[in-house]
Design a protein around this motif. Structure first.
Motif, PDB file in Angstrom:
ATOM      1  N   ILE A   7      -1.707   6.607  -0.126  1.00  0.00           N
ATOM      2  CA  ILE A   7      -2.972   6.679  -0.874  1.00  0.00           C
ATOM      3  C   ILE A   7      -2.751   7.098  -2.330  1.00  0.00           C
ATOM      4  O   ILE A   7      -3.689   7.510  -3.015  1.00  0.00           O
ATOM      5  CB  ILE A   7      -3.975   7.639  -0.203  1.00  0.00           C
ATOM      6  N   ARG A   8      -1.533   6.973  -2.830  1.00  0.00           N
ATOM      7  CA  ARG A   8      -1.238   7.488  -4.175  1.00  0.00           C
ATOM      8  C   ARG A   8      -1.987   6.752  -5.281  1.00  0.00           C
ATOM      9  O   ARG A   8      -2.123   7.269  -6.384  1.00  0.00           O
ATOM     10  CB  ARG A   8       0.273   7.433  -4.435  1.00  0.00           C
ATOM     11  N   LYS A   9      -2.501   5.553  -5.000  1.00  0.00           N
ATOM     12  CA  LYS A   9      -3.241   4.814  -6.021  1.00  0.00           C
ATOM     13  C   LYS A   9      -4.759   4.943  -5.839  1.00  0.00           C
ATOM     14  O   LYS A   9      -5.524   4.150  -6.378  1.00  0.00           O
ATOM     15  CB  LYS A   9      -2.826   3.336  -5.997  1.00  0.00           C
ATOM     16  N   ILE A  10      -5.199   5.960  -5.121  1.00  0.00           N
ATOM     17  CA  ILE A  10      -6.623   6.096  -4.831  1.00  0.00           C
ATOM     18  C   ILE A  10      -7.440   6.408  -6.084  1.00  0.00           C
ATOM     19  O   ILE A  10      -8.655   6.205  -6.109  1.00  0.00           O
ATOM     20  CB  ILE A  10      -6.865   7.172  -3.746  1.00  0.00           C
ATOM     21  N   GLU A  11      -6.802   6.878  -7.136  1.00  0.00           N
ATOM     22  CA  GLU A  11      -7.525   7.153  -8.377  1.00  0.00           C
ATOM     23  C   GLU A  11      -7.555   5.942  -9.307  1.00  0.00           C
ATOM     24  O   GLU A  11      -8.200   5.983 -10.354  1.00  0.00           O
ATOM     25  CB  GLU A  11      -6.911   8.358  -9.089  1.00  0.00           C
TER      26      GLU A  11
ATOM     27  N   TYR B 289      -3.928   9.483  11.797  1.00  0.00           N
ATOM     28  CA  TYR B 289      -3.628   8.953  10.470  1.00  0.00           C
ATOM     29  C   TYR B 289      -2.959  10.017   9.604  1.00  0.00           C
ATOM     30  O   TYR B 289      -3.343  11.193   9.629  1.00  0.00           O
ATOM     31  CB  TYR B 289      -4.910   8.470   9.788  1.00  0.00           C
ATOM     32  N   PHE B 290      -1.982   9.576   8.828  1.00  0.00           N
ATOM     33  CA  PHE B 290      -1.285  10.444   7.889  1.00  0.00           C
ATOM     34  C   PHE B 290      -1.397   9.810   6.501  1.00  0.00           C
ATOM     35  O   PHE B 290      -0.894   8.703   6.277  1.00  0.00           O
ATOM     36  CB  PHE B 290       0.179  10.611   8.297  1.00  0.00           C
ATOM     37  N   LEU B 291      -2.081  10.493   5.606  1.00  0.00           N
ATOM     38  CA  LEU B 291      -2.350   9.968   4.269  1.00  0.00           C
ATOM     39  C   LEU B 291      -1.344  10.562   3.293  1.00  0.00           C
ATOM     40  O   LEU B 291      -1.314  11.776   3.076  1.00  0.00           O
ATOM     41  CB  LEU B 291      -3.780  10.299   3.848  1.00  0.00           C
ATOM     42  N   ILE B 292      -0.534   9.695   2.713  1.00  0.00           N
ATOM     43  CA  ILE B 292       0.554  10.138   1.844  1.00  0.00           C
ATOM     44  C   ILE B 292       0.096  10.106   0.393  1.00  0.00           C
ATOM     45  O   ILE B 292      -0.231   9.039  -0.144  1.00  0.00           O
ATOM     46  CB  ILE B 292       1.794   9.245   2.034  1.00  0.00           C
ATOM     47  N   GLY B 293       0.055  11.275  -0.232  1.00  0.00           N
ATOM     48  CA  GLY B 293      -0.361  11.366  -1.619  1.00  0.00           C
ATOM     49  C   GLY B 293      -1.360  12.489  -1.806  1.00  0.00           C
ATOM     50  O   GLY B 293      -1.470  13.395  -0.980  1.00  0.00           O
ATOM     51  N   TYR B 294      -2.088  12.419  -2.882  1.00  0.00           N
ATOM     52  CA  TYR B 294      -3.108  13.420  -3.185  1.00  0.00           C
ATOM     53  C   TYR B 294      -4.172  12.748  -4.040  1.00  0.00           C
ATOM     54  O   TYR B 294      -3.980  11.644  -4.542  1.00  0.00           O
ATOM     55  CB  TYR B 294      -2.504  14.616  -3.938  1.00  0.00           C
ATOM     56  N   SER B 295      -5.300  13.417  -4.205  1.00  0.00           N
ATOM     57  CA  SER B 295      -6.376  12.819  -4.987  1.00  0.00           C
ATOM     58  C   SER B 295      -7.214  13.899  -5.654  1.00  0.00           C
ATOM     59  O   SER B 295      -7.649  14.850  -4.998  1.00  0.00           O
ATOM     60  CB  SER B 295      -7.274  11.958  -4.088  1.00  0.00           C
ATOM     61  N   ARG B 296      -7.425  13.732  -6.945  1.00  0.00           N
ATOM     62  CA  ARG B 296      -8.405  14.578  -7.639  1.00  0.00           C
ATOM     63  C   ARG B 296      -9.802  13.998  -7.462  1.00  0.00           C
ATOM     64  O   ARG B 296     -10.792  14.663  -7.734  1.00  0.00           O
ATOM     65  CB  ARG B 296      -8.052  14.652  -9.129  1.00  0.00           C
ATOM     66  N   ARG B 297      -9.851  12.751  -7.013  1.00  0.00           N
ATOM     67  CA  ARG B 297     -11.126  12.097  -6.738  1.00  0.00           C
ATOM     68  C   ARG B 297     -11.659  12.594  -5.397  1.00  0.00           C
ATOM     69  O   ARG B 297     -10.913  12.650  -4.417  1.00  0.00           O
ATOM     70  CB  ARG B 297     -10.909  10.584  -6.676  1.00  0.00           C
TER      71      ARG B 297
END
Length: 362
Positions: A7-11, A35-43
């Motif tokens: 999910i690193r491109k979620i922003e 589910y395992f979501l790889i990354g982070y989000s400020r959104r």
């Protein structure tokens, strides 16, 4: 199943919306798999079920470290399927993999990438992703045709699954925010998206000079120096307004308060913003570039993206012809309603189940 999703491109603008809505819909339809979501989000993320876990990583997008750090995480959780929502799959991951290749714009328009090494990287990564993925999803038949043009051997691996439209866009925006925009901006034409070369923003700047009593509002991006200099040079201050990235409630109201939504791209794999405008009941004027007639169907008025006159004629016809405006507004909303994220997520989940059952772990 244990399903890991990058999910690193979620922003990001387009792919970010794809990831956000896919996660939301998977959470609504699937309580069984983990589910395992790889990354982070400020959104802010949608509300996700207890079966969704986060794995933070410092691996940057398009970096060398992603090819090492992400496989390490995947090995730790012993995932059954890894899904990449774009065309990069880590070199050292050897498990079952799927990916979404939204388009091949870097291959169709290589001049958009200034360095040859970046073009080679894009070609190599797309080719490798097609080779190692059990299924490669794409978002339109137009995109599938483009992918096959470069990689004809991969045709049987490519599955078309349309994006959906965020259901929140079908709801009315807050009246006070709409009133704010009507007061501050007056009558305006709206564009939502980034300002990369293929988005063809230049033709909007040309067109707005000849349209009286209306502004051009651009949301989702901030102007670069070249655009700012052009606006100043051509005396468009006050005629062109950049709103930058907006939270959902503001964006929803900005759509709803506009007279016309314009989408001038030379190329799109899918094109979510015009569908969002349709959901809000805003008439859409779109370029006739590949995929747009496929996706927008009879819910838009089309123009030649190379012709300023064609653009102006399309906008004026929608603004001045009440019958045309009402017809494409109604048909556009019907078109938007046909794209449901629940359908997209269900199709992807079913593919994962089939892959996992047909390729059991040793």
């Amino acid at each position: 199943m244990k399903i890991a999703i990058d999910i690193r491109k979620i922003e990001d603008f387009g792919i970010g919306s794809h990831i956000w809505n896919l996660l939301k819909s998977l959470s609504q339809i699937d309580e069984e798999n983990e589910y395992f979501l790889i990354g982070y989000s400020r959104r802010p993320l949608p509300n996700l079920g207890k079966n969704f876990n986060f794995l933070k990583t410092t691996a940057g997008k398009y970096s060398l470290s992603e090819h090492i750090k992400i496989p390490v995480l995947l090995n730790k959780i012993k995932c059954d399927i890894f899904h990449s929502p774009h065309y990069v799959i880590p070199f050292f991951h050897k498990g079952l993999t799927t990916a979404t290749i939204h388009d091949v714009i870097h291959l169709l328009f290589p001049s958009y990438l200034p360095l040859k090494i970046l073009r080679y990287y894009a070609y190599f990564q797309i080719m490798r992703t097609l080779k190692v993925s059990k299924i490669a999803y794409t978002v339109s038949f137009s995109s599938k045709k483009d992918i096959i043009r470069f990689f004809p051997w991969a045709e049987k691996k490519i599955e078309v699954i349309y994006n959906g439209v965020d259901e929140r866009f079908f709801e009315r925006a807050k009246a006070e925010i709409c009133e704010k925009y009507k007061k501050e901006l007056g009558n305006y034409i709206l564009y939502v998206g980034n300002i990369k070369p293929h988005k063809n923003i230049g033709i909007l700047l040309k067109g707005i000079r000849k349209l009286k009593g209306v502004k051009l509002v651009i949301a989702g991006s901030s102007p670069d120096n070249n655009i700012l200099e052009r606006i100043e040079r051509e005396g468009l201050e006050g005629k062109v307004v950049f709103m930058g990235f907006l939270p959902f409630e503001e964006l929803s109201a900005l759509y709803e308060s506009s007279q016309v939504f314009v989408f001038p791209s030379f190329y799109e794999g899918f094109g979510l913003p015009p569908l969002e405008a349709m959901a809000k009941g805003v008439p859409v004027v779109s370029s006739s570039a590949p995929s747009m007639p496929e996706i927008l169907k009879n819910g838009a008025v089309y123009f030649d993206p190379d012709s300023e006159d064609s653009l102006i004629e399309a906008i004026v016809s929608v603004m001045e012809n009440k019958d045309l405006r009402e017809r494409i507004t109604m048909e556009g909303r019907n078109v938007a309603q046909s794209y449901k994220w629940s359908d997209s997520a269900t199709k992807i989940l079913n593919c994962w189940r089939i892959i996992n059952e047909s390729c059991p772990r040793s």
